[in-house]
Motif scaffolding. Sequence first.
Motif, PDB file in Angstrom:
ATOM      1  N   LYS A 215      -6.372  13.235   9.963  1.00 44.22           N
ATOM      2  CA  LYS A 215      -6.400  11.929  10.617  1.00 44.22           C
ATOM      3  C   LYS A 215      -7.370  11.857  11.787  1.00 44.22           C
ATOM      4  O   LYS A 215      -7.666  10.760  12.275  1.00 44.22           O
ATOM      5  N   SER A 216      -7.881  12.981  12.255  1.00 49.40           N
ATOM      6  CA  SER A 216      -8.886  12.935  13.313  1.00 49.40           C
ATOM      7  C   SER A 216     -10.217  12.427  12.789  1.00 49.40           C
ATOM      8  O   SER A 216     -11.120  12.121  13.572  1.00 49.40           O
ATOM      9  N   GLN A 217     -10.364  12.291  11.458  1.00 49.11           N
ATOM     10  CA  GLN A 217     -11.636  11.884  10.861  1.00 49.11           C
ATOM     11  C   GLN A 217     -11.585  10.488  10.245  1.00 49.11           C
ATOM     12  O   GLN A 217     -12.583  10.046   9.671  1.00 49.11           O
ATOM     13  N   VAL A 218     -10.460   9.789  10.351  1.00 51.77           N
ATOM     14  CA  VAL A 218     -10.344   8.497   9.681  1.00 51.77           C
ATOM     15  C   VAL A 218     -10.500   7.355  10.679  1.00 51.77           C
ATOM     16  O   VAL A 218     -10.355   7.531  11.889  1.00 51.77           O
ATOM     17  N   SER A 219     -10.792   6.161  10.167  1.00 48.98           N
ATOM     18  CA  SER A 219     -10.770   4.940  10.970  1.00 48.98           C
ATOM     19  C   SER A 219      -9.341   4.414  11.011  1.00 48.98           C
ATOM     20  O   SER A 219      -8.607   4.514  10.028  1.00 48.98           O
ATOM     21  N   GLN A 220      -8.947   3.846  12.129  1.00 47.08           N
ATOM     22  CA  GLN A 220      -7.622   3.242  12.178  1.00 47.08           C
ATOM     23  C   GLN A 220      -7.621   1.925  11.412  1.00 47.08           C
ATOM     24  O   GLN A 220      -8.640   1.241  11.310  1.00 47.08           O
ATOM     25  N   ILE A 221      -6.459   1.574  10.890  1.00 46.53           N
ATOM     26  CA  ILE A 221      -6.323   0.351  10.108  1.00 46.53           C
ATOM     27  C   ILE A 221      -4.921  -0.200  10.327  1.00 46.53           C
ATOM     28  O   ILE A 221      -3.978   0.557  10.599  1.00 46.53           O
ATOM     29  N   SER A 222      -4.791  -1.509  10.204  1.00 42.98           N
ATOM     30  CA  SER A 222      -3.493  -2.156  10.320  1.00 42.98           C
ATOM     31  C   SER A 222      -3.472  -3.393   9.439  1.00 42.98           C
ATOM     32  O   SER A 222      -4.506  -4.027   9.213  1.00 42.98           O
ATOM     33  N   CYS A 223      -2.299  -3.720   8.933  1.00 46.12           N
ATOM     34  CA  CYS A 223      -2.063  -4.945   8.162  1.00 46.12           C
ATOM     35  C   CYS A 223      -2.962  -5.060   6.930  1.00 46.12           C
ATOM     36  O   CYS A 223      -3.712  -6.035   6.772  1.00 46.12           O
ATOM     37  N   PRO A 224      -2.921  -4.070   6.011  1.00 39.54           N
ATOM     38  CA  PRO A 224      -3.696  -4.191   4.766  1.00 39.54           C
ATOM     39  C   PRO A 224      -3.212  -5.390   3.968  1.00 39.54           C
ATOM     40  O   PRO A 224      -2.009  -5.577   3.779  1.00 39.54           O
ATOM     41  N   ASP A 225      -4.144  -6.206   3.518  1.00 40.87           N
ATOM     42  CA  ASP A 225      -3.811  -7.475   2.880  1.00 40.87           C
ATOM     43  C   ASP A 225      -4.343  -7.515   1.453  1.00 40.87           C
ATOM     44  O   ASP A 225      -3.592  -7.556   0.494  1.00 40.87           O
ATOM     45  N   ASN A 226      -5.671  -7.512   1.310  1.00 43.05           N
ATOM     46  CA  ASN A 226      -6.292  -7.561  -0.013  1.00 43.05           C
ATOM     47  C   ASN A 226      -6.790  -6.183  -0.414  1.00 43.05           C
ATOM     48  O   ASN A 226      -7.242  -5.404   0.422  1.00 43.05           O
ATOM     49  N   VAL A 227      -6.712  -5.885  -1.721  1.00 42.82           N
ATOM     50  CA  VAL A 227      -7.223  -4.631  -2.258  1.00 42.82           C
ATOM     51  C   VAL A 227      -8.204  -4.937  -3.378  1.00 42.82           C
ATOM     52  O   VAL A 227      -8.142  -5.989  -4.015  1.00 42.82           O
ATOM     53  N   ALA A 228      -9.123  -4.015  -3.599  1.00 42.21           N
ATOM     54  CA  ALA A 228     -10.098  -4.145  -4.679  1.00 42.21           C
ATOM     55  C   ALA A 228     -10.623  -2.757  -4.999  1.00 42.21           C
ATOM     56  O   ALA A 228     -10.430  -1.806  -4.231  1.00 42.21           O
ATOM     57  N   PHE A 229     -11.320  -2.636  -6.127  1.00 43.63           N
ATOM     58  CA  PHE A 229     -11.947  -1.382  -6.515  1.00 43.63           C
ATOM     59  C   PHE A 229     -13.413  -1.627  -6.801  1.00 43.63           C
ATOM     60  O   PHE A 229     -13.793  -2.669  -7.350  1.00 43.63           O
ATOM     61  N   ASP A 230     -14.250  -0.663  -6.423  1.00 43.77           N
ATOM     62  CA  ASP A 230     -15.646  -0.742  -6.817  1.00 43.77           C
ATOM     63  C   ASP A 230     -15.821  -0.008  -8.139  1.00 43.77           C
ATOM     64  O   ASP A 230     -14.896   0.671  -8.620  1.00 43.77           O
ATOM     65  N   PRO A 231     -16.990  -0.121  -8.785  1.00 40.94           N
ATOM     66  CA  PRO A 231     -17.172   0.519 -10.083  1.00 40.94           C
ATOM     67  C   PRO A 231     -17.104   2.039 -10.031  1.00 40.94           C
ATOM     68  O   PRO A 231     -16.961   2.685 -11.069  1.00 40.94           O
ATOM     69  N   ALA A 232     -17.211   2.639  -8.824  1.00 40.38           N
ATOM     70  CA  ALA A 232     -17.076   4.081  -8.690  1.00 40.38           C
ATOM     71  C   ALA A 232     -15.625   4.515  -8.544  1.00 40.38           C
ATOM     72  O   ALA A 232     -15.348   5.704  -8.382  1.00 40.38           O
ATOM     73  N   GLY A 233     -14.680   3.553  -8.572  1.00 42.09           N
ATOM     74  CA  GLY A 233     -13.272   3.878  -8.529  1.00 42.09           C
ATOM     75  C   GLY A 233     -12.681   4.004  -7.152  1.00 42.09           C
ATOM     76  O   GLY A 233     -11.539   4.462  -7.002  1.00 42.09           O
ATOM     77  N   ARG A 234     -13.409   3.593  -6.105  1.00 42.09           N
ATOM     78  CA  ARG A 234     -12.919   3.713  -4.738  1.00 42.09           C
ATOM     79  C   ARG A 234     -12.116   2.475  -4.351  1.00 42.09           C
ATOM     80  O   ARG A 234     -12.464   1.355  -4.729  1.00 42.09           O
ATOM     81  N   LEU A 235     -11.054   2.665  -3.559  1.00 40.04           N
ATOM     82  CA  LEU A 235     -10.182   1.587  -3.121  1.00 40.04           C
ATOM     83  C   LEU A 235     -10.749   0.935  -1.868  1.00 40.04           C
ATOM     84  O   LEU A 235     -11.073   1.613  -0.891  1.00 40.04           O
ATOM     85  N   TRP A 236     -10.856  -0.398  -1.887  1.00 40.97           N
ATOM     86  CA  TRP A 236     -11.305  -1.182  -0.734  1.00 40.97           C
ATOM     87  C   TRP A 236     -10.136  -2.011  -0.224  1.00 40.97           C
ATOM     88  O   TRP A 236      -9.350  -2.543  -1.014  1.00 40.97           O
ATOM     89  N   LEU A 237     -10.041  -2.132   1.096  1.00 39.48           N
ATOM     90  CA  LEU A 237      -8.949  -2.850   1.740  1.00 39.48           C
ATOM     91  C   LEU A 237      -9.507  -3.841   2.747  1.00 39.48           C
ATOM     92  O   LEU A 237     -10.448  -3.517   3.481  1.00 39.48           O
ATOM     93  N   ALA A 238      -8.941  -5.032   2.799  1.00 41.57           N
ATOM     94  CA  ALA A 238      -9.258  -6.020   3.829  1.00 41.57           C
ATOM     95  C   ALA A 238      -7.998  -6.256   4.652  1.00 41.57           C
ATOM     96  O   ALA A 238      -6.888  -6.229   4.121  1.00 41.57           O
ATOM     97  N   THR A 239      -8.164  -6.488   5.953  1.00 35.87           N
ATOM     98  CA  THR A 239      -7.017  -6.549   6.852  1.00 35.87           C
ATOM     99  C   THR A 239      -6.809  -7.946   7.432  1.00 35.87           C
ATOM    100  O   THR A 239      -7.730  -8.741   7.552  1.00 35.87           O
ATOM    101  N   ASP A 240      -5.552  -8.194   7.830  1.00 28.18           N
ATOM    102  CA  ASP A 240      -5.143  -9.471   8.402  1.00 28.18           C
ATOM    103  C   ASP A 240      -4.165  -9.202   9.538  1.00 28.18           C
ATOM    104  O   ASP A 240      -2.961  -9.079   9.303  1.00 28.18           O
TER     105      ASP A 240
END
Length: 705
Positions: A583-608
């Motif tokens: 966790k010392s290497q990650v960005s902080q995040i809160s309130c994940p709202d929307n999810v999506a995947f790119d063609p490389a299979g990675r998870l994308w999150l948008a916050t609210d």
Amino acid sequence: MSEIEGGEGRRRRLLPLLTSGHGGRSAMTCKYRCGDACSHPAPNASDNEYFGDMVSTAMSRRGLLRTGAAAAVVVGAGSTSALTTAAPAAARPSGPKPPSQLRPTPPEYGRPVGFTPVGDNGLDSVVVPNGYDWSVTIAWGDPVEDGAPEFDFDNQSVDAQLRQFGYNADFVAVLPLDRNFDRAVLWVNHEYTNDELMFRGWPGPEAADPELLRISMAAHGGSVVELERVGDTGEWKPATRGRRRYNRRVHTNTEFRLTGAAAGSEHVRTGADPDGTTVLGTLNNCAGGVTPWGTILSGEENFHQYFGATADVTDSATVERYNRYGIRTSAGTGRGWERADERFDVANEPNEPNRFGWVVEVDPYDPDSTPRKHTALGRFKHEGANVNIAADGRAVAYMGDDERFDYVYKFVSRKKYRDGNSKRDREHNMTLLEDGDLYVAKFTGNSPEFPGNPPADGLFDGTGEWLPLVKDGESMVDGMTVDEVLVFTRLAADKLGPTKMDRPEDVEPHPVTGTVYIALTNNNRRTPGQIDEPNPRPDNKFGHVMGIDEDGADAAATSFTWHIVLLAGDPENPDTYYGGFDKSQVSQISCPDNVAFDPAGRLWLATDGMSGSLGPNDGMFVMPVEGEDTGHLRRFLSVPVGAECCGPFITPDGRTALMAVQHPGDGDGASPDSPLSTFPYGGQPRPSVVTVWRTVPDEDGYIGD
């Protein structure tokens, strides 16, 4: 903070204590987004048990620990527990491919993330990593249909807004129009309006001129906009060449056709529509998805707030149904729309609210088509719907009901998907969501000692089952007909005892592994006595992400295993979990709202809601969910002051990210005479869709590398 060794030499932190907090939206957002839903008791007053109320003795029937299952979170002050490393889950076969027009050459599956994360900030701009650029693709008021005037903030009109880009964009999708993917159609949801920011001197809904109310109504719905690529880059702009024949506004006066078993039901008939088959408009469209047959699914969410009452509702059955959906039962107004259109007065048209809260399907390739509302998928506060194809070829749609203590659903079609490109195949596929089985999810933890003690296996994971609401055309709910189950789905689900979740929003299957990811945005009303393994934190203001794996890797299965992927919040806090990554290497995040995947299979999150819960502006994040980088969450961009990040959408060729900047300048005390933001053009803030692309591309120029 205690640590133990994880796989590949990573340090995995223990989570010894749960913390508390409150949700992160401004008062203005709460007022216009959901009608101040969080200030009222949760509509789910059922006596369904929480796991914390039960004494369980049964361990997991399969005994499987899933990769990425959550670390132990302990309720007692000062207690700790160990986190064991789960064995990787077996690879799953790839599902059917979408139609040919959605098949640009994608990036290599499993590519690592390579950009330098964007830092936390409060800037009034979109901020992207080095090597990337962004531009506004389209903003509120920009012309969409032929004859639309240029936007003039102080001279708005209903006729202009009906042909201009609507307000508060949410879900975005881009579908190719040619083989080279140089032209495309953009679909955008227009979820709701911030009337105090739209109009100078807004007097409130009780006193507003009905013309202003009708402008606000016209700004809801959706837009189809033809795009063209800028040169050979990943940037997209509205098309300037040709007829732009696909451009279209969908709004509150657009005709929609009801499909499924509830179409024509006595519960959806009105004076204006005695047959109960045609609805005007779509409301509060939040998230959505692109179907394998190339149409758009859009979820009607907080529709309750648009209905007022000129007299108290006294019928007991109607009161019960209205209360479960948060609809007004006493005389008064919400958005004031009943002053502009009497169908929004429940005292005049008590069934009109039952015509909203559906999943809407729109064909962006046919501007003359009639959009549909699919009653077979149930009626609740839909965040959106995303489709996978089952092993036997049936279409499966996953859905979340975005309310505190509400449920996760799925629909399985009766007919099978045709993986062909003919007109006949597409016409067949466009009927798949009209008939099928509807289920609601019950999650079971596998640790009898929890709550009060750490889960016995050190992980938040377990099993679950899909409880049938409608099966083979029959109601599975005692005392309710099929059409009643579909129109009053929340009440029907309450009778089956599903699991009360922390605001299940976007629900989307991974395009290769089939794991279904669920964004649980937050729930600051969950008490310590109501926690369970799927919802392990009281006063959960930061939210979390869950993954479920259907038994037999089959989307039509009626049982599954589940695991927690992310417990959001400040990585310095011990009650957060980032897929087991350091966790010392990650960005902080809160309130994940929307999810999506790119063609490389990675998870994308948008916050609210990050600004209210953690401090910095909301943003868009990427987190690998497979391989050595699993859980290494990084902030890809941040949005302007007061804005929510919506979308996101990664184009099928992997070269462009699109997202919506919703309600920039939203904040207590903000007004056109005292704006908190001037995004995107200076002057009054305007909700927008933004394109992001690489300016210093690698060999392929893929987003996220």
